[in-house]
Design a protein around this motif. Structure first.
Motif, PDB file in Angstrom:
ATOM      1  N   TYR B 152       0.857  -1.190   0.000  1.00 33.87           N
ATOM      2  CA  TYR B 152       0.000   0.000   0.000  1.00 33.87           C
ATOM      3  C   TYR B 152       0.894   1.241   0.000  1.00 33.87           C
ATOM      4  O   TYR B 152       2.032   1.186   0.461  1.00 33.87           O
ATOM      5  N   GLN B 156      -2.752   3.202   5.782  1.00 34.61           N
ATOM      6  CA  GLN B 156      -4.213   3.177   5.614  1.00 34.61           C
ATOM      7  C   GLN B 156      -4.629   3.525   4.193  1.00 34.61           C
ATOM      8  O   GLN B 156      -5.812   3.684   3.909  1.00 34.61           O
ATOM      9  N   GLY B 157      -3.651   3.640   3.324  1.00 30.06           N
ATOM     10  CA  GLY B 157      -3.923   4.148   1.982  1.00 30.06           C
ATOM     11  C   GLY B 157      -4.198   3.080   0.944  1.00 30.06           C
ATOM     12  O   GLY B 157      -4.299   1.897   1.248  1.00 30.06           O
ATOM     13  N   PRO B 158      -4.322   3.517  -0.304  1.00 33.12           N
ATOM     14  CA  PRO B 158      -4.664   2.582  -1.386  1.00 33.12           C
ATOM     15  C   PRO B 158      -3.511   1.675  -1.792  1.00 33.12           C
ATOM     16  O   PRO B 158      -2.367   1.874  -1.377  1.00 33.12           O
ATOM     17  N   LYS B 159      -3.834   0.735  -2.627  1.00 30.86           N
ATOM     18  CA  LYS B 159      -2.854  -0.233  -3.128  1.00 30.86           C
ATOM     19  C   LYS B 159      -1.732   0.469  -3.872  1.00 30.86           C
ATOM     20  O   LYS B 159      -1.937   1.485  -4.520  1.00 30.86           O
ATOM     21  N   HIS B 213      -6.412   4.910  -7.919  1.00 29.77           N
ATOM     22  CA  HIS B 213      -7.432   4.850  -6.862  1.00 29.77           C
ATOM     23  C   HIS B 213      -8.579   5.822  -7.167  1.00 29.77           C
ATOM     24  O   HIS B 213      -9.760   5.472  -7.048  1.00 29.77           O
ATOM     25  N   MET B 218     -12.513   5.895  -6.077  1.00 29.64           N
ATOM     26  CA  MET B 218     -12.124   5.848  -4.660  1.00 29.64           C
ATOM     27  C   MET B 218     -12.454   4.497  -4.027  1.00 29.64           C
ATOM     28  O   MET B 218     -12.736   4.394  -2.840  1.00 29.64           O
ATOM     29  N   THR B 219     -12.441   3.468  -4.855  1.00 31.31           N
ATOM     30  CA  THR B 219     -12.667   2.111  -4.345  1.00 31.31           C
ATOM     31  C   THR B 219     -11.528   1.232  -4.868  1.00 31.31           C
ATOM     32  O   THR B 219     -10.629   1.718  -5.550  1.00 31.31           O
ATOM     33  N   SER B 220     -11.626  -0.062  -4.567  1.00 28.37           N
ATOM     34  CA  SER B 220     -10.588  -0.970  -5.062  1.00 28.37           C
ATOM     35  C   SER B 220     -11.073  -1.750  -6.277  1.00 28.37           C
ATOM     36  O   SER B 220     -10.629  -2.857  -6.520  1.00 28.37           O
TER      37      SER B 220
END
Lengths: 283, 294
Positions: B152, B156-159, B213, B218-220
């Motif tokens: 990530y 707490q962040g995105p991939k 992202h 704002m999702t995966s």
């Protein structure tokens, strides 16, 4: 065939009626098809008039209140079969919010006796690999199911048989725990463990868990399954931003939530969220 | 539709990215079918390349050179040359946001010069009906080893997505994507704060991860798919590249996770490898050219 959601709502240390009210509003504001939520309460629970309009049915928990003396009131969770007013029911926990329409999930429930959630996700959309909270499951090779989103068809014989066994295990958990679980075994009663034991004993794992779809599911906001490296407390919302906009869209950190959201930490649900849901529904 | 490969090379005081680009161009020409290569570089890097190699060799492997201005940056990066040496040096290769404008092609495969191409798997990207392709997974050649920093962008962040290799087809959506990368770069201090990224260095990978992202709503979601590879492969800066025994083959020393500073020898053949030890690559670039310049 009548369809609806159902939750047991018993106030203990937290106001679960308020949570169920928010849950009902989130269902009404996001679902196009199945939008009904019925709740079961004990005889001591008072429901404000304002809340009542959101619930399809309010039933009193039958066969006495098995959780009367408990702080964590899960002991009535074998009674869903006897309480639900619907032919097809999805059991929910009260501390959840719906964020998107999941109507198509109901299509996949058609012709099924029961459908258990077996994979849940983090707020980032990663599949949860729970080695922290599910030690009993791992040690005993229990089916990894979650009762917080659990579908059943009341007209099915298998469902009836399943809930009979669930009742029996609830009533005799100490015996079942000793006979069926290897250490580390949970000493406290948990619906997830008991449902999983019943599924394993009846050998219906393949019947109940859908392997080829990634639903039903939900976002499981327990701190230790979020793949965070830092050692955060269980009050996860103290460590990451929570944003609930006027359109009732929920964002956690930088992630928009699209699945049913099981928030666990009761401080999560603020009065401001409830007001926004009420405004959206014109209450 | 024109198709080609875009490489970026901006030398700093210690690493000759131009030479590494030439070495990787040799590999690409040897292995890939769609192998028209454009090098985006700066005057200094181009002149140094001309001094080091004959025009004949350079033009044999690099079809087109586009010179841009190398801006003075305050973007220090820690470069490792095994566990025993680390150097803070300016990282100039941060202009991936300009790909859309700088690429002469309709369909472009952008490859970092340190991602050594030893097979033709990436040729499939032109046949896929996806206008933007980028990978979030890269596996360590030492399979027992993994670095959390590549999962990530922050705790707490995105991939984490790898700007090491990506494909884009020019259209309105991909133009928007690169405009977004530019916006992230210009406002890096804001985005760094928003995504809790602790690193002082601006990295293309971070900007691409954030942009992907945002593009994913704002999702995966997998709105932006992988290149036609399930994952990239890499060696870390603490590892060493020690030889080029034959064509498409490399010999590495991989730092043992349980015995740091001790190594496991590893040979790859026909495998694309992202070599994060730039100093090692700098040392071996001449050998790569020598082995593949036939």
């Amino acid at each position: 065939m009548s369809k609806g959601y159902f939750a047991i709502v018993q106030n203990g240390t937290h106001d679960y009626v308020r949570m169920a009210y928010a849950l009902a509003m989130s269902i009404a504001s996001t679902q196009k098809g199945v939008r009904k939520l019925s709740i079961a309460v004990d005889k001591n629970t008072t429901i404000p008039d304002k809340y009542k309009i959101m619930f399809d049915n309010i039933v009193e928990i039958p066969f006495n209140d098995d959780a009367e003396l408990e702080d964590w009131k899960v002991h009535n969770k074998w009674k869903y079969y006897h309480m639900t007013p619907y032919d097809e029911t999805v059991i929910l926990d009260a501390d959840m919010l719906f964020t998107n329409d999941v109507g198509h999930w109901w299509n996949s429930f058609a012709d099924r006796n029961m459908t258990a959630t077996s994979d849940v996700f983090t707020y980032r959309g990663d599949k949860v690999n729970d080695k922290h909270y599910r030690k009993t499951f791992l040690t005993n090779n229990l089916p990894n199911i979650y009762s917080a989103f659990f579908h059943f068809n009341k007209k099915s014989d298998l469902t009836e048989e399943f809930f009979k066994l669930v009742e029996y295990i609830f009533r005799n958990y100490n015996t079942f725990k000793e006979d069926f679980l290897n250490p580390p075994r949970q000493n406290w009663i948990s619906a997830d463990v008991i449902y999983a034991m019943a599924i394993k004993i009846l050998d219906i794992e393949n019947e109940v868990i859908v392997k080829n779809l990634n639903y039903p599911t939900f976002v499981h906001m327990k701190t230790n399954v979020q793949n965070w490296q830092a050692n955060y407390s269980e009050e996860w919302n103290k460590h990451i931003g929570v944003y609930f906009n006027d359109n009732c869209e929920l964002t956690i950190g930088n992630f928009k939530q699209t699945l049913p959201f099981h928030y666990h930490n009761k401080d999560f649900l603020t009065d401001s969220m409830i007001v926004k849901l009420e405004k959206k529904l014109g209450i | 539709m024109s198709r080609g490969i875009l490489l970026f090379a901006h030398n700093n005081r210690q690493i000759d990215y131009g030479k590494i680009a030439l070495a990787n161009s040799c590999l690409i020409k040897n292995n890939m079918k769609n192998n028209h290569i454009t090098l985006i570089t700066d005057t200094g890097t181009k002149e140094w390349l001309s001094k080091s190699f004959s025009d004949e060799v350079v033009s044999k492997y690099i079809d087109n050179i586009v010179v841009t201005k190398r801006r003075q940056l305050n973007n220090p990066k820690r470069f490792y040359d095994t566990r025993y040496t680390k150097v803070n040096e300016t990282f100039y290769n941060i202009n991936r946001d300009e790909c859309y404008q700088l690429s002469p092609y309709d369909e472009t495969l952008v490859i970092d010069v340190d991602y050594l191409i030893c097979n033709n798997l990436l040729d499939q990207c032109w046949d896929l009906n996806y206008d933007l392709q980028i990978n979030s997974e890269s596996r360590d050649l030492f399979s027992e080893r993994s670095f959390e920093e590549f999962d990530y962008v922050s705790d707490q962040g995105p991939k984490f997505y790898w700007a090491t290799a990506f494909f884009f087809r020019k259209n309105k959506e991909t133009e928007l994507f690169f405009n977004l990368i530019k916006d992230i770069k210009i406002n890096w201090n804001y985005y760094k704060l928003l995504y809790s990224i602790n690193s002082q260095t601006y990295r293309n990978d971070f900007a691409f991860s954030i942009a992907v992202h945002m593009f994913n709503g704002m999702t995966s979601n997998k709105f932006i798919p992988n290149l036609p590879l399930p994952f990239l492969q890499h060696i870390h800066g603490i590892d060493d590249l020690i030889d080029v025994p034959d064509k498409n083959s490399f010999l590495f020393l991989l730092d043992k996770p349980n015995e740091p500073g001790k190594y496991l020898a590893c040979k790859t053949k026909n495998t694309n490898v992202h070599v994060m030890n730039k100093f090692a690559l700098n040392r071996l670039a001449d050998k790569i050219i020598e082995v593949h310049n036939v």
